[in-house]
Design an enzyme around this catalytic site. Structure first.
Site, short mmCIF file in Angstrom:
data_model
loop_
_atom_site.label_atom_id
_atom_site.label_comp_id
_atom_site.label_asym_id
_atom_site.label_seq_id
_atom_site.Cartn_x
_atom_site.Cartn_y
_atom_site.Cartn_z
N LYS A 95 35.23 41.45 58.83
CA LYS A 95 36.55 40.80 58.75
C LYS A 95 36.83 40.51 57.26
CE LYS A 95 38.26 38.05 62.08
NZ LYS A 95 38.60 36.89 62.93
N GLU A 114 39.13 29.93 78.08
CA GLU A 114 39.80 28.65 78.39
C GLU A 114 39.57 28.22 79.84
OE1 GLU A 114 41.13 31.13 76.68
OE2 GLU A 114 41.68 30.25 74.75
N ARG A 151 46.45 29.81 80.66
CA ARG A 151 45.40 30.64 81.24
C ARG A 151 44.51 29.83 82.19
NH1 ARG A 151 42.90 35.23 77.74
NH2 ARG A 151 44.78 36.28 78.50
C1 LIG Z 1 43.57 33.34 75.24
C2 LIG Z 1 43.52 33.16 73.74
N1 LIG Z 1 42.76 32.17 73.23
C3 LIG Z 1 42.71 31.96 71.90
C4 LIG Z 1 43.43 32.76 71.04
C5 LIG Z 1 43.41 32.46 69.56
N2 LIG Z 1 42.81 33.59 68.82
C6 LIG Z 1 43.51 34.51 68.23
S1 LIG Z 1 42.59 35.67 67.50
C7 LIG Z 1 41.17 34.86 67.94
C8 LIG Z 1 39.83 35.39 67.57
C9 LIG Z 1 39.73 36.81 68.04
O1 LIG Z 1 38.45 37.30 67.71
P1 LIG Z 1 38.20 38.86 67.92
O2 LIG Z 1 38.68 39.27 69.26
O3 LIG Z 1 36.77 39.10 67.62
O4 LIG Z 1 39.14 39.56 66.87
P2 LIG Z 1 38.98 39.56 65.27
O5 LIG Z 1 39.92 38.49 64.76
O6 LIG Z 1 37.55 39.27 64.96
O7 LIG Z 1 39.39 40.93 64.84
C10 LIG Z 1 41.46 33.74 68.69
C11 LIG Z 1 40.45 32.81 69.27
C12 LIG Z 1 44.22 33.78 71.63
N3 LIG Z 1 44.99 34.59 70.86
N4 LIG Z 1 44.23 33.96 72.95
MG LIG Z 2 35.78 39.53 65.92
#
Ligand SMILES: Cc1ncc(C[n+]2csc(CCOP(=O)(O)OP(=O)(O)O)c2C)c(N)n1
Ligand SMILES: [Mg+2]
Ligand SMILES: CC(=O)[C@@H](O)[C@H](O)COP(=O)(O)O
Length: 600
Positions: free
Chosen positions: A251, A337, A365
């Site tokens: 990242k 969640e 959710r």
């Molecule tokens: C249901 C839900 N919970 C929390 C979020 C907040 N959120 C957005 S991106 C993220 C992290 C995502 O991590 P990953 O899937 O590994 O993607 P990366 O950012 O590492 O590419 C979170 C927790 C969300 N978008 N949807």
């Molecule tokens: Mg990730």
């Protein structure tokens, strides 16, 4: 941007040689840093998928092949490669490019929901549709982050993909080891073991979890090695079964300020200095989140039974300070969640008082878990809903505009909406004292306003302004209380006398408020929540049930998905500002006052 200027659509990538592709990747990174440092956005996630997205668009044929981005916050490179580079200047701004895929923007975009862990379900459905329609030459490529994979829905989908065994589904696991912070849980440890590869002692590489489900697994692949990713994707494309391609990425890759950021690798940035990565200007003032964060640290010192739960958002929801001050009392359950809520019920049944801190939109959710696990068991626990109401630049699936409607449905559950820092602290403590029901607090994104003193009480409600003539009674809910107060000032200049109440605890509504309404000629409710089923609907029902027939007008968010813009711009767009509120109330009052006066 010599190479990038030659890319109008993904097919243009096919003619590029290795050197041109390397140059293109560098140009895209430079473009992302330059533009997103000015607009704000998900810089780190997108810097991490430059080579991955290039490879996907070279191996697959979008939009004939469908490319899905789970959560969608990492689709800027996809947008650049599908003809939208020039629009990055307006990223996440009113009438500008969405920060997530958008079907209105491009035929290359198919899903727009920014809630995580959904892409594999879309993929399962799409693959079944293509099979039934005989379109088996269309591939479905789902880019899923390691964080998104901690969401239960992703495993519901994998369970079905493993059963249906569609030959045209390719899961690109974008494993950077992080959500915001390092991804937690057994799955994260399993992926780390896969990343580490076979240990020298035992020559057998650890079998991937996916293989035990009957899915093919290719990897781990260096997600920044374009040739290696392309090779793996070509293999995956040609295999007659669903494949998981495990790509290991970083990242923030290629931007030292992001790669060295311990907090979240620039997961989401505001306006920053591209040279240093440092924020250009603070928003000014304290955030609602910081008020909650500080009070939780104090509460944690006073009550050993108070613990906290986060769904992969420890710092964004303000629990990092509590975690540091009270080690072992915060549980990060991943992007899960539903599990967060019901495991909190378990914590409560075990004698603790959990505080589940979550963005309001993501509580959607866990509706059934709040209803059937928390409320049904009258569980003493507290939901703290940050980003409630209009959030703004993250667009329609991020506005926290449904929580009051959903929570009003739940027998016994009590909901507070603080109007400022003082009431947030007070209502949090009141919530923590409730032992026979779940409680919830909700507050918006951004800067908390100066404390608004009460000039009296009406049951549990605070009186913020007192009319001499009982003409208009305004209920300003939470962050809308100061808006109602300013509107009352404008009404006074028009000769209309208004009392302003902050209900504080919106559910249940205090009977004293209902009784007071009977004395007025018009009742008005204002809330940063959907008008459907929100506080206004409950007030209407309570007044009529009590035989109070004072005319009533409810102001809130219309039942629409509202496009991204700043919070203020979205609120202005739906008339939730003092001037428009005052004008609408004055209009209603002058039209209904005679009727109301006759007590009709
Ligand atoms: C249901 C839900 N919970 C929390 C979020 C907040 N959120 C957005 S991106 C993220 C992290 C995502 O991590 P990953 O899937 O590994 O993607 P990366 O950012 O590492 O590419 C979170 C927790 C969300 N978008 N949807
Ligand atoms: Mg990730
Ligand atoms: C993609 C996602 O869901 C989050 O990263 C969100 O964009 C964060 O929003 P805030 O900036 O309000 O914390």
């Amino acid at each position: 941007m010599a190479v990038l200027d030659s890319i109008r659509e993904p097919h243009d990538l096919r003619v590029l040689g290795r050197e041109a592709l390397r140059e293109l990747a560098a140009e895209i990174r430079q473009l992302l840093i330059d533009r997103v440092s000015r607009t704000g956005g998900h810089l780190g996630p997108n810097l991490g998928v430059v080579e991955l997205t290039l490879a996907i668009h070279r191996v697959f044929d979008s939009p004939q092949d469908r490319i899905l981005f789970d959560t969608g916050h990492q689709a800027y490179v996809h947008k650049v490669l599908t003809g939208r580079a020039a629009q990055l200047d307006g990223l996440r701004r009113k009438d500008g490019l969405s920060g997530y895929p958008s079907r209105a923007e491009s035929p290359h975009d198919i899903i727009e929901n920014s809630h995580a862990s959904t892409a594999l379900s879309y993929a399962d459905g799409l693959a079944k549709a293509y099979r039934l329609r005989g379109e088996t030459d269309r591939h479905v490529v789902a880019v899923v982050g390691d964080g998104a994979l901690t969401g239960g829905m992703a495993w519901e989908a994998l369970n079905n993909i493993a059963a249906a065994r569609p030959p045209n589904v390719v899961v690109v696991l974008n494993d950077n080891g992080r959500s915001y912070a390092p991804t937690v849980g057994g799955l994260a440890e399993h992926l780390a073991a896969l990343r580490a590869g076979p240990r020298p002692a035992d020559d057998a590489a650890p079998r991937a979890l996916f293989e035990h489900l009957g899915l093919r697994y290719l990897g781990p692949v260096d997600g920044h090695d374009l040739d290696a990713v392309q090779h793996a994707l070509h293999r995956a494309r040609d295999l007659p079964e669903p494949v998981v391609v495990h790509c290991v990425t970083r990242k923030g890759a290629g931007y030292p300020a992001a790669e060295q950021d311990e907090a979240d690798r620039f997961h989401s940035v505001g306006v920053i200095d591209p040279a240093t990565g440092r924020p250009r200007s603070g928003t000014g003032g304290r955030s609602w989140t910081s008020v909650f964060a500080d009070e939780m640290v104090k509460v944690g010192a006073e009550r050993a039974d108070v613990v906290a739960v986060t769904a992969a958002m420890l710092q964004p929801v303000g629990l990092d300070a509590f975690a540091a001050a009270h080690p072992g009392r915060v549980f990060d359950v991943g992007i899960a969640e539903q599990h967060a809520v019901t495991s909190a019920v378990g914590l409560s049944l075990g004698g603790l008082h959990p505080v589940v801190a979550i963005y309001a939109t993501f509580l959607n959710r866990a509706f059934d878990q709040v209803l059937m696990d928390a409320a049904l068991h009258r569980t003493p626990m507290t939901l703290v809903l940050d980003r409630a109401g209009i959030t703004g630049n993250d667009g329609p699936s991020h506005h926290g505009m449904w929580d009051l409607s959903l929570l009003q449905l739940m027998p016994g559950l009590r909901v507070a909406a603080p109007r400022d820092a003082a009431t947030l602290r007070a209502e949090l403590r009141e919530a923590l004292k409730v032992t026979d029901a779940p409680t919830a607090l909700r507050f918006p994104k951004g800067t908390v306003p100066p404390d608004i003193p009460a000039v009296g009480r009406c049951g549990t409600a605070d009186v913020l302004a007192h009319a001499t003539d009982p003409e208009v009674l305004m209920l300003g809910v939470g962050a809308m209380a100061p808006v109602a107060l300013r509107a009352a000032g404008i009404l006074a200049e028009l000769g209309i006398d208004a009392t302003v109440l902050d209900p504080r605890w919106v559910t249940p509504l205090d009977p004293a408020v209902v009784a007071l309404a009977d004395e007025y000629r018009l009742v008005v409710t204002v809330e940063d929540n959907s008008r459907c089923g929100g506080v206004g609907s409950v007030v209407a029902q309570e007044l009529r049930d009590a035989g109070v027939h004072t005319p009533l007008r409810n102001f809130g968010i219309p039942r629409r998905f509202l496009a991204h813009a700043s919070r203020a711009e979205v609120l202005d767009g739906i008339g939730l500002n003092a001037d428009e509120l005052a004008a609408a109330v004055a209009d209603t009052f002058t039209r209904t006052a005679p009727l109301a006066w006759q007590g009709v």
